[in-house]
Design a protein around this motif. Structure first.
Motif, short mmCIF file in Angstrom:
data_model
loop_
_atom_site.label_atom_id
_atom_site.label_comp_id
_atom_site.label_asym_id
_atom_site.label_seq_id
_atom_site.Cartn_x
_atom_site.Cartn_y
_atom_site.Cartn_z
N LYS A 204 18.69 4.61 -5.50
CA LYS A 204 18.29 4.69 -4.85
C LYS A 204 17.38 4.91 -5.90
O LYS A 204 16.31 6.77 -5.81
CB LYS A 204 19.01 5.62 -4.22
N SER A 205 17.77 6.10 -6.90
CA SER A 205 16.68 6.91 -7.91
C SER A 205 15.43 6.26 -8.56
O SER A 205 14.33 6.63 -9.05
CB SER A 205 17.76 7.09 -9.19
N ALA A 206 16.02 5.26 -8.94
CA ALA A 206 14.53 4.43 -8.91
C ALA A 206 13.57 4.03 -8.25
O ALA A 206 12.11 4.35 -8.57
CB ALA A 206 14.56 3.08 -9.98
N LEU A 207 14.03 3.75 -7.29
CA LEU A 207 13.22 3.40 -6.09
C LEU A 207 12.71 5.33 -5.55
O LEU A 207 11.28 4.83 -5.63
CB LEU A 207 13.93 3.27 -4.83
N ILE A 208 12.80 6.05 -4.99
CA ILE A 208 11.86 7.53 -5.28
C ILE A 208 11.63 7.80 -6.32
O ILE A 208 9.69 7.70 -6.17
CB ILE A 208 13.75 9.05 -5.26
N THR A 209 12.16 7.65 -7.88
CA THR A 209 11.28 7.43 -8.86
C THR A 209 9.26 6.32 -8.41
O THR A 209 8.56 7.15 -9.07
CB THR A 209 11.39 7.29 -9.85
N ARG A 210 10.07 5.74 -8.71
CA ARG A 210 8.73 4.52 -8.22
C ARG A 210 7.64 4.33 -7.10
O ARG A 210 6.62 4.52 -7.40
CB ARG A 210 8.98 3.04 -8.24
N ALA A 211 8.54 5.32 -5.97
CA ALA A 211 8.09 5.84 -5.10
C ALA A 211 6.30 6.91 -5.37
O ALA A 211 5.28 6.91 -4.57
CB ALA A 211 8.09 5.93 -3.33
N LEU A 212 7.03 7.92 -6.04
CA LEU A 212 6.11 9.43 -6.06
C LEU A 212 4.85 9.11 -6.23
O LEU A 212 3.86 8.72 -6.13
CB LEU A 212 7.01 9.97 -7.00
N PRO A 213 4.65 8.14 -7.55
CA PRO A 213 3.26 7.43 -7.97
C PRO A 213 2.49 6.71 -7.33
O PRO A 213 1.30 6.80 -6.79
CB PRO A 213 3.63 6.78 -9.24
N GLU A 214 3.17 5.72 -6.43
CA GLU A 214 2.67 4.93 -5.12
C GLU A 214 1.96 6.11 -4.28
O GLU A 214 0.83 6.20 -3.60
CB GLU A 214 3.96 3.86 -4.33
N VAL A 215 2.49 7.30 -3.64
CA VAL A 215 2.22 8.04 -2.51
C VAL A 215 1.31 9.06 -3.82
O VAL A 215 0.29 8.87 -2.81
CB VAL A 215 3.59 9.12 -2.14
N ILE A 216 1.38 9.08 -4.78
CA ILE A 216 -0.09 9.68 -5.39
C ILE A 216 -0.67 8.90 -5.37
O ILE A 216 -2.02 9.61 -4.61
CB ILE A 216 0.42 10.43 -6.99
N ARG A 217 -0.97 7.80 -6.43
CA ARG A 217 -2.58 6.77 -5.75
C ARG A 217 -3.72 6.70 -3.83
O ARG A 217 -4.01 7.60 -4.27
CB ARG A 217 -1.48 5.53 -6.07
N ILE A 218 -1.97 6.57 -3.51
CA ILE A 218 -2.77 6.49 -2.37
C ILE A 218 -3.46 8.02 -1.48
O ILE A 218 -4.21 7.51 -0.92
CB ILE A 218 -1.66 5.91 -1.07
N GLY A 219 -2.44 9.07 -2.20
CA GLY A 219 -3.23 10.22 -1.55
C GLY A 219 -4.05 11.08 -2.18
O GLY A 219 -5.11 10.79 -1.61
N MET A 220 -4.71 10.29 -3.27
CA MET A 220 -5.82 10.54 -4.17
C MET A 220 -6.92 9.85 -4.06
O MET A 220 -7.69 10.65 -3.30
CB MET A 220 -5.63 10.13 -5.54
N HIS A 221 -6.41 8.40 -3.77
CA HIS A 221 -8.00 7.61 -2.84
C HIS A 221 -7.94 8.28 -1.77
O HIS A 221 -9.36 8.21 -1.56
CB HIS A 221 -6.98 5.91 -2.77
#
Length: 329
Positions: A204-221
């Motif tokens: 779960k910790s790995a999933l949330i940690t890897r999810a954050l850059p995914e959200v940032i990448r989409i949001g900034m785009h």
């Protein structure tokens, strides 16, 4: 929770200084979140009108004298609400605030984008943060972000809701705040699956940690202006709250799917809207169109559409090509 003049239990047991400027607030939507926000404004001494489609007031009556109009309806009704507001006598200086987290399936717009297009001459603000309505209803302390490109409008609404138990910060990045709160709902479904499969704290910790850059990448785009927004209350803060509480409907969707329940059954048992389901579908439309890598969200969307099982979604993520942690994919 119904809209009434009664403050949340803990709030009603303490005194609070009257507001420096008494404002007229119209809350559109009397679900748990809209009702909680109405209570917070009443606690601060402001005048509050609430409206719902089944209520006694018409929309025009509810907004006629409003200094601030806050929308807390589900995503599916936002576009229609904007159309109705255009036909109302809403004051020209009224500030529009959206507290909805989602993406419109027809236009792929966020709520604030819909309101800004419909009301180009009004200040538009986004209220978003780690705010589970049942905890706020119980008077538990919380913090949120009020984001707007209009600083004066942001400060006005900040004062409207801020109290000794609800702390409001301002931000100049409304789209970033909105997307952080919207996209984390998809991640919460993934985390619910993780817990439902009993994969443990490491996973779960790995999933949330890897999810954050995914959200940032989409949001900034998609137009967010400050990457720091996603590390704040409306980004990481909201993600942690939604991914760690059984009060989160999106988390419960993922958990239920991992337990073998059909999606229709899970949604029926929720008793409310899980915006992450619709958001996942619309997000994949955007990601495909814009060629944005979104591996976690993509597996969630495939799971929701019944194309893979929860275990197959896990395998698809674990078997991806090896790469550096800082890689942007």
């Amino acid at each position: 929770m119904t809209a009434s003049a009664t403050a949340p239990s803990n709030l009603s047991n303490s005194t609070h200084a009257p507001a420096a400027q008494v404002l007229n607030l119209a809350v559109l939507g009397t679900g748990a979140w809209g009702s909680a926000l109405a209570h917070l404004a009443r606690y601060n001494g402001h005048h509050v009108q609430t409206w719902s489609r089944r209520g006694e007031l018409t929309l025009a009556e509810a907004v006629a004298q409003a200094d601030v109009v806050l929308s807390a309806i589900s995503m599916k009704g936002v576009a229609n609400l904007a159309d109705q507001l255009q036909q109302s006598s809403m004051p020209a200086q009224a500030i529009l605030v959206t507290a909805t987290k989602g993406l419109d399936p027809e236009t792929t717009r966020t709520p604030s984008q819909i309101f800004r297009a419909a009301f180009p001459n009004h200040a538009v603000a986004v209220l978003s943060g780690p705010n589970l309505s049942k905890e706020i209803e119980g008077g538990l302390p919380a913090a949120t972000v009020l984001a707007s490109e209009d600083q004066a409008a942001a400060e006005t609404v900040q004062q409207l809701f801020s109290s000794d138990q609800f702390r409001v910060y301002t931000s100049p990045d409304p789209l970033g705040a909105e997307l952080g709160g919207t996209l984390k709902n998809v991640i919460a479904i993934a985390v619910g699956v993780c817990d439902g499969l009993n994969l443990g704290t490491n996973a779960k910790s790995a999933l949330i940690t890897r999810a954050l850059p995914e959200v940032i990448r989409i949001g900034m785009h998609l137009g967010a202006t400050e990457v720091e927004t996603f590390y704040g209350l409306s980004g990481l803060g909201d993600m942690l709250a939604t991914c760690s509480s059984s009060l989160s409907r999106n988390y419960r969707v993922g958990y239920g799917l991992a337990q073998g329940q059909p999606l229709d059954q899970v949604l029926e048992e929720l008793g409310g809207t899980a915006e992450g389901v619709n958001t996942a579908h619309v997000l994949m439309e955007i990601a495909n169109r814009e060629e944005i890598p979104a591996p976690i969200s993509r597996q969630v969307d495939r799971l929701l559409k019944g194309r893979i099982t929860p275990q197959e979604a896990l395998e698809a993520l674990m078997e991806r090509e090896l790469k550096p942690e800082a890689c942007d994919l």
